[in-house]
Design a protein around this motif. Structure first.
Motif, short mmCIF file in Angstrom:
data_model
loop_
_atom_site.label_atom_id
_atom_site.label_comp_id
_atom_site.label_asym_id
_atom_site.label_seq_id
_atom_site.Cartn_x
_atom_site.Cartn_y
_atom_site.Cartn_z
N LYS A 222 0.79 -1.22 0.00
CA LYS A 222 0.00 0.00 0.00
C LYS A 222 0.83 1.27 0.00
O LYS A 222 0.30 2.34 0.17
N ARG A 223 2.11 1.15 -0.16
CA ARG A 223 2.96 2.34 -0.10
C ARG A 223 2.41 3.45 -0.99
O ARG A 223 1.93 3.22 -2.07
N SER A 224 2.56 4.65 -0.50
CA SER A 224 2.12 5.80 -1.27
C SER A 224 3.08 5.96 -2.45
O SER A 224 4.28 5.97 -2.26
N PRO A 225 2.55 6.09 -3.67
CA PRO A 225 3.45 6.17 -4.83
C PRO A 225 4.54 7.23 -4.66
O PRO A 225 5.69 7.01 -5.01
N GLY A 226 4.16 8.39 -4.08
CA GLY A 226 5.10 9.50 -3.97
C GLY A 226 6.32 9.19 -3.13
O GLY A 226 7.37 9.81 -3.29
N THR A 227 6.21 8.22 -2.21
CA THR A 227 7.32 7.96 -1.31
C THR A 227 8.44 7.18 -1.99
O THR A 227 9.47 6.93 -1.41
N ARG A 228 8.23 6.80 -3.26
CA ARG A 228 9.29 6.10 -3.98
C ARG A 228 10.37 7.04 -4.50
O ARG A 228 11.45 6.64 -4.82
N TYR A 229 10.01 8.31 -4.63
CA TYR A 229 10.93 9.22 -5.32
C TYR A 229 11.87 9.93 -4.36
O TYR A 229 11.53 10.23 -3.23
N ARG A 230 13.07 10.24 -4.89
CA ARG A 230 13.95 11.16 -4.18
C ARG A 230 13.25 12.51 -4.22
O ARG A 230 12.61 12.87 -5.19
N HIS A 231 13.40 13.28 -3.15
CA HIS A 231 12.50 14.42 -3.03
C HIS A 231 13.13 15.45 -2.11
O HIS A 231 14.07 15.15 -1.39
N TYR A 232 12.61 16.65 -2.14
CA TYR A 232 12.92 17.66 -1.14
C TYR A 232 14.37 18.12 -1.13
O TYR A 232 14.83 18.75 -0.21
N ALA A 233 15.16 17.74 -2.16
CA ALA A 233 16.61 17.89 -2.06
C ALA A 233 17.08 19.32 -2.31
O ALA A 233 16.63 19.98 -3.24
N PRO A 234 18.02 19.80 -1.48
CA PRO A 234 18.68 21.06 -1.79
C PRO A 234 19.64 20.87 -2.97
O PRO A 234 19.90 19.73 -3.37
N LEU A 235 20.15 21.97 -3.51
CA LEU A 235 21.02 21.89 -4.70
C LEU A 235 22.43 21.42 -4.35
O LEU A 235 23.18 21.03 -5.23
N VAL A 236 22.81 21.49 -3.07
CA VAL A 236 24.14 21.03 -2.66
C VAL A 236 23.98 19.74 -1.86
O VAL A 236 22.89 19.46 -1.36
N PRO A 237 25.05 18.92 -1.74
CA PRO A 237 24.91 17.65 -1.03
C PRO A 237 24.43 17.83 0.41
O PRO A 237 24.80 18.81 1.07
N LEU A 238 23.61 16.89 0.85
CA LEU A 238 23.07 16.93 2.22
C LEU A 238 23.56 15.70 2.96
O LEU A 238 23.40 14.57 2.48
#
Ligand code: TXA
Ligand code: MG
Length: 325
Positions: A222-238
């Motif tokens: 039942k995982r939410s489809p959206g949770t599969r993607y890399r997301h929310y990332a800043p432009l520099v490494p975190l």
């Protein structure tokens, strides 16, 4: 298209201003609007063409369904089938940062649900949002108003930075209060399943219903489809740092410009340091801090990975996904 950026008071929005945005929604155009969590990119949820333009504007994968925002509990009946469990949860937590996944009615276009038989529904508590939905006279489909993959916008400037003149109207009621997106639960079965941790702490839902299943208990079904993607990332490494630990890779970077955010003093030197008094303000400012540190020209961002109590669970989810390569 020239975007109209309209200032509105969060707790007492001017109806004439909201009407301009509502008219844009009725005409099938896009409106960025504030909610208590993050800014949304809204379109008439019952107009497939309008909803399709959300996906194009954000660069969002078509298999990631949208939340339909409503302005009252009754309005849910128009688009979804309610059960007793859902009603109890809604009565307790709406309006607020909680989204329910429910069986969809036929009126909901497939582009909203990404072809699923369910629809995600939420009533935001920001009165700019609810007045907009009421005046538009339709549920408003809307993801966060960022370009896909970027941190969600918690103020109008961030919306404009990401989407520029690709939206018709941006309603600006200042910074949002919660700062991370809503908690998403599946309520189609006998038990509640957590699909995405968010602004409403899991503990509060558990207290009301007794038990909430986590996606791991559900074997990914039942995982939410959206949770599969890399997301929310800043432009520099975190990079993530946990209080009480040392990380050699971070210590070695002390010479280069590091931006830090968290709730504890870090054991390394950072050029820019943002320390919050508590978890709620960490969550409220997480995404805007990513953007502030990017603009400040740091080469790496190091974020404290907090405990999972309260909004900490949502922070851990967002941080983990923002840090993944
Ligand atoms: O706070 C929020 O939730 C914000 C504001 C604007 O309301 N919206 C938001 O939308 O975060 P978005 O699109 O970024 O995230 C919606 C999440 C995604 O993870 C999506 O996969 C999931 O909800 N979702 C939507 N419909 C679903 C469905 N029918 N079944 C399972 N998951 C669904
Ligand atoms: Mg989003």
């Amino acid at each position: 298209m020239k975007t109209r950026i309209l200032k509105v008071e969060r707790d007492n929005p001017d109806p004439a201003t909201i009407e301009i945005a509502a008219e844009a929604i009725r005409q099938g155009r896009l409106v960025a609007f504030p909610t208590e969590t993050v800014y949304g990119l809204g379109a008439n949820a019952l107009d497939p063409e309008a909803v399709l333009s959300i996906f194009k504007t954000k660069g969002r994968p078509a298999d990631n369904p949208l939340i339909a925002h409503v302005a009252s509990k009754d309005e849910v009946n128009r688009i979804a089938f309610l059960n007793d469990l859902a009603c109890r949860i809604i009565d307790h937590f709406w309006p607020g940062p909680l989204t329910l996944v429910l069986p969809a009615r036929e009126i909901v276009p497939a582009v909203v649900t990404a072809g699923l038989t369910t629809v995600a529904v939420r009533m935001p508590s920001n009165s700019v949002a609810t007045m907009l939905i009421q005046r538009a006279g339709v549920p408003i489909a809307g993801p966060s108003a960022n370009r896909s993959g970027r941190p969600s916008p918690t103020d109008a400037r961030s919306v404009y930075e990401d989407l520029g003149d690709r939206v018709s109207v941006i309603l600006d009621s200042g910074a949002t209060e919660v700062g991370v997106e809503s908690t998403v639960i599946d309520v189609t079965g006998k038990e509640v399943v957590l699909l995405r941790p968010g602004g409403l702490p899991l503990e509060k839902i558990t207290k009301l219903v007794g038990r909430v299943l986590l996606p791991t208990d559900q074997k990914e079904i039942k995982r939410s489809p959206g949770t599969r993607y890399r997301h929310y990332a800043p432009l520099v490494p975190l990079l993530l740092w946990e209080q009480g630990t040392t990380r050699d890779d971070i210590m070695e970077m002390s010479m280069c410009p590091i931006g830090f955010l968290g709730i504890h003093e870090p054991p390394f030197t950072a050029k820019n340091k943002i320390i919050f008094p508590d978890l709620d303000s960490y969550a409220r400012n997480l995404f805007s801090s990513f953007r502030i540190l990017e603009r400040a020209g740091v080469k790496t961002i190091i974020a404290e990975f907090p405990d999972e109590e309260g909004v900490g669970l949502a922070l851990r989810d967002r941080l983990r996904r923002a840090a993944s390569q």
